[in-house]
Enzyme design. Structure first.
Site, PDB file in Angstrom:
ATOM      1  N   HIS A 338       0.836  -1.209   0.000  1.00 28.21           N
ATOM      2  CA  HIS A 338       0.000   0.000   0.000  1.00 28.21           C
ATOM      3  C   HIS A 338       0.863   1.248   0.000  1.00 28.21           C
ATOM      4  CE1 HIS A 338       0.178   0.957   4.437  1.00 28.21           C
ATOM      5  NE2 HIS A 338       0.240  -0.348   4.583  1.00 28.21           N
ATOM      6  N   ASP A 340      -0.246   4.391   1.032  1.00 26.31           N
ATOM      7  CA  ASP A 340      -0.604   5.441   1.981  1.00 26.31           C
ATOM      8  C   ASP A 340      -0.011   5.210   3.362  1.00 26.31           C
ATOM      9  OD1 ASP A 340      -2.386   3.225   2.224  1.00 26.31           O
ATOM     10  OD2 ASP A 340      -3.747   4.455   3.436  1.00 26.31           O
ATOM     11  N   ASP A 362       5.671   1.044   7.758  1.00 28.72           N
ATOM     12  CA  ASP A 362       4.273   0.766   7.407  1.00 28.72           C
ATOM     13  C   ASP A 362       3.810   1.693   6.289  1.00 28.72           C
ATOM     14  OD1 ASP A 362       1.672  -0.115   7.431  1.00 28.72           O
ATOM     15  OD2 ASP A 362       1.110   1.003   9.223  1.00 28.72           O
ATOM     16  N   GLU A 393      -5.273   2.111   2.391  1.00 29.96           N
ATOM     17  CA  GLU A 393      -5.252   0.936   3.265  1.00 29.96           C
ATOM     18  C   GLU A 393      -5.509   1.333   4.708  1.00 29.96           C
ATOM     19  OE1 GLU A 393      -3.610  -2.024   6.060  1.00 29.96           O
ATOM     20  OE2 GLU A 393      -2.931   0.054   5.758  1.00 29.96           O
ATOM     21  N   GLU A 394      -5.076   2.532   5.090  1.00 24.25           N
ATOM     22  CA  GLU A 394      -5.166   2.954   6.483  1.00 24.25           C
ATOM     23  C   GLU A 394      -6.556   3.427   6.882  1.00 24.25           C
ATOM     24  OE1 GLU A 394      -2.939   2.332   8.503  1.00 24.25           O
ATOM     25  OE2 GLU A 394      -1.009   2.284   7.479  1.00 24.25           O
ATOM     26  N   HIS A 589       2.975   3.589  13.003  1.00 22.13           N
ATOM     27  CA  HIS A 589       2.139   4.683  13.493  1.00 22.13           C
ATOM     28  C   HIS A 589       2.767   5.421  14.677  1.00 22.13           C
ATOM     29  CE1 HIS A 589      -1.748   2.582  11.791  1.00 22.13           C
ATOM     30  NE2 HIS A 589      -0.714   2.482  10.970  1.00 22.13           N
TER      31      HIS A 589
END
Length: 636
Positions: A338, A340, A362, A393-394, A589
């Site tokens: 992904h 994003d 991530d 995706e997030e 994150h």
């Protein structure tokens, strides 16, 4: 309209700061590109250059332009106090109305002002200037020029919320006397980008970026590090390079673009740090390009250009996903990463062998590893390998849902950090529900009065009990609660996040939650099942052989988070899926997100071997097992 959306967050839409040189303002395609960016949902702050507009205004009023010759031979506009009113008038009467009209023609409402208005930007006066007059060096004390000292960020953010586009221009207001001080428009754009935490800065000019030879338009320098540009820049380009390097102290991705266009591929991108090896450059650059969810286009285009430059058939699909494919045939392997990231950014860069920055773990580390592996793969006849860099995706998983419906596969590797020495074979699923409730307003001093917020708290407590009964291993979290008075009723909203273990009956759990939410209205935002792949599948066995070849004793993980694997599993049945990628998932994150060069390289080795093992069913391919080209790979 929902206040909380998918999650309770305060991050606004992506911000572009676009400095458009005065000559470029006469090219309509610049405004077309700004309109496209705005319609993608981004906020746009334009900084307008004024040289051409000032020249037109002076010609209209019959006033000669006054200049100064500097010691190095450069010529600058002379701005004593009696000239500043005319310079301000040129912006207000010529340049800014032109920008407003051009954007209005494209359906956009624009707020336009000189930076001094309302103290949007304040500047501090420069020291006296040394100039050449009549062949003699003299000190000029009345030249009204300065450097940015303060930006009214709160006011500008409110304007960016209220208007489609905000346009500002020099001059700024003097911090001492409030009068206008001329400031360089490129530097103004860079300072605004840093102050507003912009995602992207574009300095649009009339050349294809920075040139190795100013007289040769084919000598474009596509990439530059701090210090690279100054020795090459001549004339006005010096200030653009200076502005670009000022912006590198912030978090935006930075490019000088042109001629008269915004696309970074047409100009010079500026990067903060050099990678410790050529094989790590793509990862570092991907991390430097901001791609918070719903703002993935810039990264997708950059990676697409890299793929096509390395012989991979690549495009951006209707969902915004990056898609790169090699090979044709009935056996299909999908590597789903992904593009994003979650919000919160800081300047990305390498410090020795460590890369820090949002997304390095991530999950840009995984996606870049997939793309580099795709380039190097010996894809046999009858096999297709496809890499997808999905959007969102997030939050909404829109990119993965599109991939689910358009890119069927016989096996899937999902790009999420497992660590180079581990393989994720399962994830909890996700049930995300938004609750909304309207409740009559009563005076809170009254006996037994309750509010919408009270009712939501009670409903959420009941939901927790119901979920615990239906799925004891489920994990629950309330992502946000919001309630406000709206006249005679209070409107309440909450978002509940439930992580659903593999094997749980998702449909029954969803029905139980929506039933127990009454009298609130329950909107299911996402419902993806838990997923667990058996270690006996050919895909897992291929990774096991790859780990052994790398002398790694692997760990097999079943995670309580969720990924795009679960999105595919909403309709795909009996398709083996695993997740693999470099990095420590505990750093996802977080403001400590970082990844080591050795970790990335080891993951690339394992992935290349595992994919080849799967393609060739464990038999050595012609030419032997792949050894990834590391230091030899360069960015073309």
């Amino acid at each position: 309209m929902s206040v909380l959306g998918e999650v309770a967050g305060t991050r606004q839409a992506a911000l572009y700061v676009v400095k458009v040189g005065s000559a470029s303002l006469d090219h309509s395609n610049v405004f077309d590109e700004i309109a496209v960016i705005r319609r993608r949902g981004a906020r746009v702050l334009v900084v307008a250059g004024g040289a051409a507009g000032i020249a037109r205004h002076y010609a209209q009023i019959g006033r000669p332009m006054r200049t100064l010759e500097l010691r190095n031979g450069d010529e600058v506009r002379y701005c004593p106090p009696d000239e500043m009113a005319h310079i301000v008038a040129a912006y207000r009467q010529v340049t800014l109305p032109h920008v407003q009209q051009a954007l209005a023609d494209r359906g956009l409402v624009t707020f336009a002002a000189v930076a001094a208005d309302g103290e949007l930007v304040r500047a501090r006066a420069n020291p006296p200037l040394r100039a050449v007059r009549d062949g003699r060096l003299t000190v000029v004390r009345d030249h009204r020029a300065g450097t940015v000292a303060d930006v009214a960020t709160d006011r500008l953010r409110l304007l960016l919320q209220a208007y489609d586009v905000v346009c500002v221009s020099p001059p700024a207001g003097d911090v001492d006397d409030g009068g206008p001080l001329n400031v360089d428009a490129d530097v103004l754009a860079a300072e605004l980008a840093n102050a507003l935490d912009a995602d992207h800065l574009r300095l649009v000019t009339g050349t294809p970026g920075l040139l190795g030879d100013p007289d040769d338009l084919s000598s474009r320098i596509p990439d530059a590090l701090p210090g690279d540009g100054a020795p090459l820049a001549k004339g006005r380009m010096r200030q653009k390079v200076r502005a670009a390097e000022i912006a590198l102290t912030g978090a935006a991705d930075v490019a000088i673009t042109g001629p008269h266009m915004l696309a970074p591929a047409s100009g010079t991108r500026f990067w903060r740090t050099a990678a410790p090896g050529a094989d790590l450059e793509l990862l570092g650059r991907a991390v430097e390009i901001s791609s918070v969810s719903r703002d993935e286009q810039e990264l997708a285009e950059y990676l697409m250009d890299w793929c096509t430059g390395h012989g991979v058939d690549a495009h951006i699909d209707a969902a915004g996903n990056l898609v790169g494919t090699r090979g044709h045939g009935p056996r299909r392997l999908l590597l789903l990463g992904h593009l994003d990231t979650v919000p919160y950014r800081w300047p990305a860069g390498w410090d020795g062998d460590t890369l820090s920055g949002r997304g390095c773990v991530d999950a840009k580390g995984s996606l870049v590893t997939y793309l580099e592996t795709l380039v190097d793969l010996p894809v046999p006849d009858g096999v297709q390998v496809r890499v997808v860099g999905a959007v969102q995706e997030e939050n909404t998983a829109a990119g993965a849902f599109f991939a689910r419906d358009h890119y069927p596969a016989d096996a899937v590797i999902v790009g999420e950090p497992s660590g180079s020495a581990a393989l994720t074979i399962g994830y909890y699923g996700l049930l995300k529900v938004r609750l909304t409730l309207s409740h009559p307003v009563g005076h809170t001093a009254g006996q037994g009065v309750s509010t919408a917020a009270d009712r939501l708290v009670t409903i959420l407590a009941g939901l927790r009990e119901r979920i615990a009964q239906a799925a004891p291993d489920a994990l629950q979290a309330v992502l946000g609660v919001h309630a406000v008075n709206g006249g005679d009723r209070q409107i309440g909203e909450a978002v509940l996040d439930v992580r659903v273990p593999p094997g749980a009956d998702l449909a029954a759990l969803t029905a139980a939650v929506t039933e127990a939410a009454a009298p609130a209205c329950a909107e299911v935002l996402r419902a993806t099942p838990g997923m667990l792949t058996a270690r006996s599948t050919p895909l897992v066995r291929a990774f096991s052989r790859a780990f052994r070849a790398a002398e790694i004793a692997p760990r097999f993980l079943a995670k309580k988070g969720s990924s795009d694997m679960n999105t595919l599993a909403t309709t795909w049945r009996d398709v083996p899926m695993v997740a693999y990628g470099p990095g420590d998932a505990a750093l996802d994150h977080t403001p400590d997100e970082r990844i080591e060069a050795a970790e990335v390289r080891r993951a690339r080795d394992v992935l290349a071997r595992a994919v080849t093992e799967w393609m060739y069913d464990g038999t050595p391919p012609p030419g032997g097992w792949p050894v990834p080209a590391r230091e030899e790979r360069t960015l073309r």
